[in-house]
Write an enzyme that holds these catalytic residues in place. Structure first.
Site, short mmCIF file in Angstrom:
data_model
loop_
_atom_site.label_atom_id
_atom_site.label_comp_id
_atom_site.label_asym_id
_atom_site.label_seq_id
_atom_site.Cartn_x
_atom_site.Cartn_y
_atom_site.Cartn_z
N ASP A 1 -5.82 3.18 -6.94
CA ASP A 1 -6.70 3.57 -5.84
C ASP A 1 -7.08 5.05 -6.02
O ASP A 1 -6.49 5.75 -6.85
CB ASP A 1 -5.95 3.37 -4.52
CG ASP A 1 -6.89 3.41 -3.32
OD1 ASP A 1 -8.10 3.24 -3.49
OD2 ASP A 1 -6.39 3.61 -2.19
N HIS B 1 -6.26 -8.11 2.91
CA HIS B 1 -5.74 -6.74 3.03
C HIS B 1 -6.26 -6.13 4.32
O HIS B 1 -7.36 -6.43 4.76
CB HIS B 1 -6.21 -5.92 1.82
CG HIS B 1 -5.74 -4.50 1.83
ND1 HIS B 1 -4.46 -4.13 2.17
CD2 HIS B 1 -6.39 -3.34 1.51
CE1 HIS B 1 -4.34 -2.81 2.07
NE2 HIS B 1 -5.49 -2.32 1.68
N ASP C 1 -13.06 -0.43 1.10
CA ASP C 1 -12.61 -0.43 2.49
C ASP C 1 -13.66 -0.99 3.44
O ASP C 1 -14.30 -0.25 4.17
CB ASP C 1 -12.26 1.01 2.90
CG ASP C 1 -11.10 1.53 2.06
OD1 ASP C 1 -10.42 0.71 1.41
OD2 ASP C 1 -10.88 2.75 2.06
N ASP D 1 0.87 -1.18 0.00
CA ASP D 1 0.00 0.00 0.00
C ASP D 1 0.91 1.24 0.00
O ASP D 1 2.13 1.12 -0.19
CB ASP D 1 -0.91 -0.06 1.25
CG ASP D 1 -2.20 0.73 1.08
OD1 ASP D 1 -2.14 1.86 0.54
OD2 ASP D 1 -3.27 0.25 1.50
N GLU E 1 -11.65 7.82 -7.97
CA GLU E 1 -13.07 8.21 -8.14
C GLU E 1 -13.21 9.50 -8.95
O GLU E 1 -14.19 9.60 -9.67
CB GLU E 1 -13.73 8.37 -6.77
CG GLU E 1 -13.92 7.06 -6.06
CD GLU E 1 -12.62 6.45 -5.56
OE1 GLU E 1 -11.69 7.22 -5.24
OE2 GLU E 1 -12.52 5.23 -5.50
N ARG F 1 -10.16 0.72 -7.90
CA ARG F 1 -11.26 0.92 -6.96
C ARG F 1 -12.48 1.50 -7.66
O ARG F 1 -13.58 1.01 -7.50
CB ARG F 1 -10.84 1.84 -5.81
CG ARG F 1 -11.91 1.83 -4.72
CD ARG F 1 -11.44 2.43 -3.43
NE ARG F 1 -11.27 3.86 -3.52
CZ ARG F 1 -10.78 4.61 -2.54
NH1 ARG F 1 -10.39 4.05 -1.41
NH2 ARG F 1 -10.64 5.91 -2.68
#
Ligand SMILES: *[C@@H]1O[C@H](CO)[C@@H](O)[C@H](O)[C@H]1NC(C)=O
Ligand SMILES: *[C@@H]1O[C@H](CO)[C@@H](O)[C@H](O)[C@H]1NC(C)=O
Ligand SMILES: *[C@@H]1O[C@H](CO)[C@@H](O)[C@H](O)[C@H]1NC(C)=O
Ligand SMILES: *[C@@H]1O[C@H](CO)[C@@H](O)[C@H](O)[C@H]1NC(C)=O
Ligand SMILES: CC(=O)N[C@H]1CO[C@H](CO)[C@@H](O)[C@@H]1O
Length: 861
Positions: A464, A607, A549, A350, A467, A533
């Protein structure tokens, strides 16, 4: 005076009859005339819109929806609410084209008073209805173009002129799949709305939301607008997928896809009916006629693009966490996994690996050994994947951070209204956002990846925050004030920062994913592996998805099945949730159960969030560790099955993790099932989703089912059965009539996938079964498209026959098991030679090796 009284009387009568007409509209059929949130809708406000106002008798129950009782709107359209009329309709080579006119303006600004509608009979099972005239924003994905009208469509299109409405019927049954006459059409610059009745309450898709697999139609509004937020109910999440699958009577199914990427609400109501409400773009939609659920998804995939064929190791076990903190501690976990003989194909990092969270950097002290770790992974046939975010740090001294300097030079960043680089904020602090709609950005993104790959030879990418996420409301300059930023209607239960995310989100097609995938392909010259994501239709061609998440709770374990099944409907079959949960710390028992279920996610990754205890399999007690190892080995042994399913997804648009209703559409009891699922058509997975139990209840559709491990059979009439489920077991059943190829598992797929096959045949009552295998080198690009693959069809009719193409001759079969053999056979023949075999009640297991390198026939039983 008399005159006046007469007028008053007349007015009263009109009002009375209006009121009477309003009250005749059944509650379930009341279409919301005041969908704006946070407004207490009074009679005055409602009547200013010329709508019916009927408050519910009991007080409003929810503070956030003050003008509803149990969701029923108090303010709704009367049946004569003004809408468009059809003024002309002409035949075209593809269908029809019509002109619509609205004479009365609505209460939203900038009504578009003249519209065109084109009805395209694209194929016998696909109808497209679109607006050909507009000069408005259209989603930039490429869709197939039809050149001539379908000859014998499975649908009939009817229209009404005044008010304009469309009805689409299934030709064979006459069932009305679409009827837009149920509520008025709105088409203003920033408010487009239409409604249709639904064929049943069984409606699926409409991702991404935290919900059950089957949507609730009781006044349930689903908002779509990609957004960085931990998954909660009743809110818009990372993905946008304006597609639903709906069931009809008798097991038929159809699909509906609105090709629009603006912020929207999709409001379901119990009529059943649905209202689409979007704040931009055009009306452009498809109807897919199926007629079974699987065919609907195939037809949808044909429009949005077929899922990518994953590189083989994508289907292995992935391990990740936020908070490894150093490359050495990451390495420790990898070594510990090896010590315990735990299967693992991929190690991830990450954002901790980065230098101050900046893309294309790694921390030169804490992650000094990262390049060595990656080399070591490669030496063990393992792979490395790291995270990347779209935001590029904009505050480094000039000359010290190439990605930003070079990006500025090439002009790749999104600009604000004044033409200056728009600055938001993400992990590294202030950031600029690349404009991924631009091909210059494509090359710049590739150059960055290529430069970083020379330092750290990563194998795949994790995208990630796309959006895209922004920690600021707007930018460092706040939000501009214009109509785009302040639309007359704002979709969404939570306040959406329309502001900057509007311009970032407008394209809503994750080109960062497309660019990452194509760059990787150039860099590694293999099938690219990208997990993203945020998602939009067509992205399955480039990436997989993890469900975001979530938390270490039993409920999240359960909802992950719905998430996985929904994404399989949406054309992104490479999907899974964070095993054992991302936030919070899992109990050991839950982590075991989650690893068992996770072994059957198409994409399987553990994760964990920063500041929580380790939750990799080696962090638990020997008992738990052993159970997890068993589950992962089971997955690895089933790799040939999974790989073949992905082949069918890639070539035909099939689902991989499949809802039971897809295989049993005539059985209504399967429609709501989201605690069990299938791999393909034949492997039924029944996980434990509750604490403290050693059994699980599962539904078995009518037929013969075999316990995968022992071959014992159960014959179900279509009933729920209680199964034994101790902590070290996940229930797995084989459907009658199937043959599946398996392999001896090992610690990496590289090793296990070179093992010979073990075939398992689950015979149906008449002794038949069939199955197949797709096989190739696992990593070359387009092996199917260039004929570089092996394909074998297994069929049992007394004899198990293998039909294969020339490329398959290197594949060997070691053993074959037959489930459902009632008596001990006297001989088993392999290519006409006697072979060794064993018999236990119901099961024959035969050695095949030693009969040559490959096998054509096994005569058993
Ligand atoms: C249909 O044809 C009529 C007569 O030729 C024409 O006036 C009209 O504009 C056409 N409508 C459309 C939608 O093309
Ligand atoms: C379509 O909806 C309208 C309005 O509710 C209704 O009057 C009509 O009967 C429906 N048509 C069909 C074919 O169901
Ligand atoms: C990593 O750092 C975080 C925050 O500084 C800390 O909470 C965590 O315990 C560290 N993890 C490890 C594995 O050292
Ligand atoms: C992997 O294969 C090796 C060599 O065949 C074997 O010794 C080992 O037991 C296998 N590992 C597992 C986990 O099955
Ligand atoms: C908080 C939460 O539950 N997040 C996600 C966890 O995973 C499930 C399924 O994966 C998602 O549906 C949730 O939205």
């Amino acid at each position: 005076i008399l005159q006046l009284i007469a007028i008053l009387l007349f007015n009263n009568t009109a009002a009375d009859s209006r009121q009477e007409a309003c009250s005749l509209i059944p509650e379930a059929w009341r279409f919301d005339c005041y969908p704006e949130r946070g407004v207490v809708v009074t009679k005055e406000l409602c009547e200013a819109r010329n709508c019916c106002f009927i408050p519910a008798s009991s007080p409003a129950s929810s503070a956030t929806r003050p003008s509803r009782r149990n969701g029923i709107p108090w303010c709704f359209y009367p049946s004569d609410f003004p809408s468009y009329s059809l003024v002309s309709l002409n035949d075209t080579s593809l269908g029809q084209k019509g002109t619509l006119v609205r004479n009365v303006k609505t209460y939203y600004p900038a009504d578009i008073l003249t519209l065109e509608v084109e009805i395209r009979y694209e194929t016998n099972t696909r109808l497209r209805i679109t607006d050909p005239m507009n000069s408005r924003f259209e989603v930039p994905i490429s869709v197939p173009t039809a050149t001539k009208k379908a000859e014998s469509p499975d649908y009939i299109v009817e229209h009404s002129k005044e008010p304009f409405g469309l009805r689409v019927k299934r030709r064979t049954t006459g069932r009305v799949l679409l009827n837009t006459t149920v509520a008025p059409l709105f088409y203003a610059d920033q408010f487009i709305q239409f409604s249709t009745s639904l064929t049943s309450q069984f409606i699926y898709g409409l991702g991404e939301h935290r919900s059950t697999f089957l949507h609730d139609v009781h006044w349930n509004t689903l908002t779509m607008w990609a957004r960085d937020v931990p998954p909660m109910e009743q809110t818009n999440l990372y993905g946008v997928h304006p597609f639903y699958l709906a069931m009809e009577e008798g097991g038929n199914a159809h699909g509906f896809f609105l090709l629009n990427s603006n912020a929207m609400d999709v409001a379901l109501q119990p009529a059943p009916a649905v209202t689409w409400r979007t704040i931009g773009g055009i009306l452009d939609f498809y109807i897919f006629l199926g007629p079974d659920p699987g065919s609907v998804i195939e037809q949808y995939a044909e429009v949005i693009g077929y899922p990518a064929m994953p590189i083989y190791w994508a289907l292995g076990y992935h391990l990740c966490r936020w908070g490894y903190n150093t490359s050495d501690s990451t390495w420790e976990v990898v070594k510990s996994m090896r010590n315990y003989g735990m299967p693992q194909d991929v190690q991830w990092n990450d954002i901790d690996y980065m230098d101050r969270f900046m893309d294309f950097t790694f921390d030169s002290t804490k992650f000094a050994t990262l390049p060595d770790l990656v080399k070591d992974l490669h030496a063990h046939d393992q792979r490395y994947v790291m995270i990347l975010d779209p935001g590029i740090s904009s505050t480094q001294p000039e000359g010290s951070y190439w990605p930003y300097d070079e990006g500025l030079k090439r002009g790749v960043f999104i600009k604000d209204n004044d033409g200056k680089t728009l600055i938001g904020k993400v992990w590294p602090g202030l950031t600029a956002y690349p404009d991924f709609s631009d091909d210059v950005t494509h090359e710049w993104w590739y150059d960055n990846l290529q430069r970083f790959h020379q330092k750290v030879p990563f194998d795949g990418l994790w995208i990630d925050m796309n959006e895209p996420s922004n920690f600021l409301d707007g930018s460092t300059n706040g939000c501009p004030s214009n109509s785009l930023e302040n639309p007359p209607y704002t979709p969404g239960g939570l306040q959406i920062s329309i502001s900057v995310s509007f311009s970032l989100n407008l394209l809503r097609v994750d080109r960062i994913v497309l660019f990452s995938s194509s760059a990787l392909k150039r860099i590694v010259a293999k099938r690219p592996f990208v997990i993203s994501r945020s998602t939009f239709p067509s992205q399955g061609m480039y990436s997989g998805h993890w469900l975001g998440d979530n938390r270490s709770q039993w409920k999240d374990l359960y909802t992950s099945i719905a998430g996985m099944l929904t994404f399989n409907l949406l054309g992104i079959p490479l999907v899974g949730a964070d095993i054992c949960g991302f936030g919070e710390e899992p109990q050991e028992e839950m982590c075991v159960r989650w690893t068992q279920l996770g072994a059957f996610y198409p994409f399987t990754r553990n994760h964990n969030a920063i500041g929580t205890k380790p939750q990799d399999p080696t962090a638990f007690s020997p008992l738990a560790r052993t159970a997890m190892k068993q589950a992962l080995l089971l997955r690895y042994s089933l790799f040939p099955v999974l790989y073949t399913l992905f082949h069918h997804a890639h070539v035909h648009g099939h689902t991989v993790a499949r809802p039971l209703m897809f295989e049993f559409p005539a059985d209504v009891r399967t429609y709501g099932i989201d605690k069990q699922f299938l791999w393909g058509r034949s492997l039924l997975v029944t996980p434990v989703l509750d604490p403290g139990v050693d059994y699980v209840d599962g539904y078995f559709p009518e037929g013969l089912w075999y316990d995968y491990y022992m071959g014992d059979s159960v014959r179900s009439k279509g009933e729920e059965l209680r199964l034994h489920a101790p902590l070290d077991k996940i229930n797995l059943h084989l459907r009658e009539g199937s043959v599946i190829p398996t392999q001896a598992p090992n610690m990496t797929l590289w090793v296990s996938s070179s093992q010979p096959l073990h075939l398992v045949s689950a015979l149906s009552d008449d002794g038949s079964a069939s199955g197949d295998l797709f096989w190739d080198d696992g990593e070359s690009i387009d092996t199917y498209e260039t004929n570089q693959y092996a394909y074998i069809i297994f069929s049992v009719v007394q004899v198990l026959t293998l039909n294969y193409n020339a490329e398959a001759t290197y594949i060997t079969v070691e053993t074959a098991s037959f489930y459902g053999v009632k008596e001990k056979p006297s001989r088993v023949l392999v290519n006409s030679q006697d072979a060794q075999f064993t018999y236990r009640t119901n099961q024959v297991r035969s050695e095949v090796m030693g009969e040559g390198t490959h096998t054509q026939e096994i005569a058993c039983c």
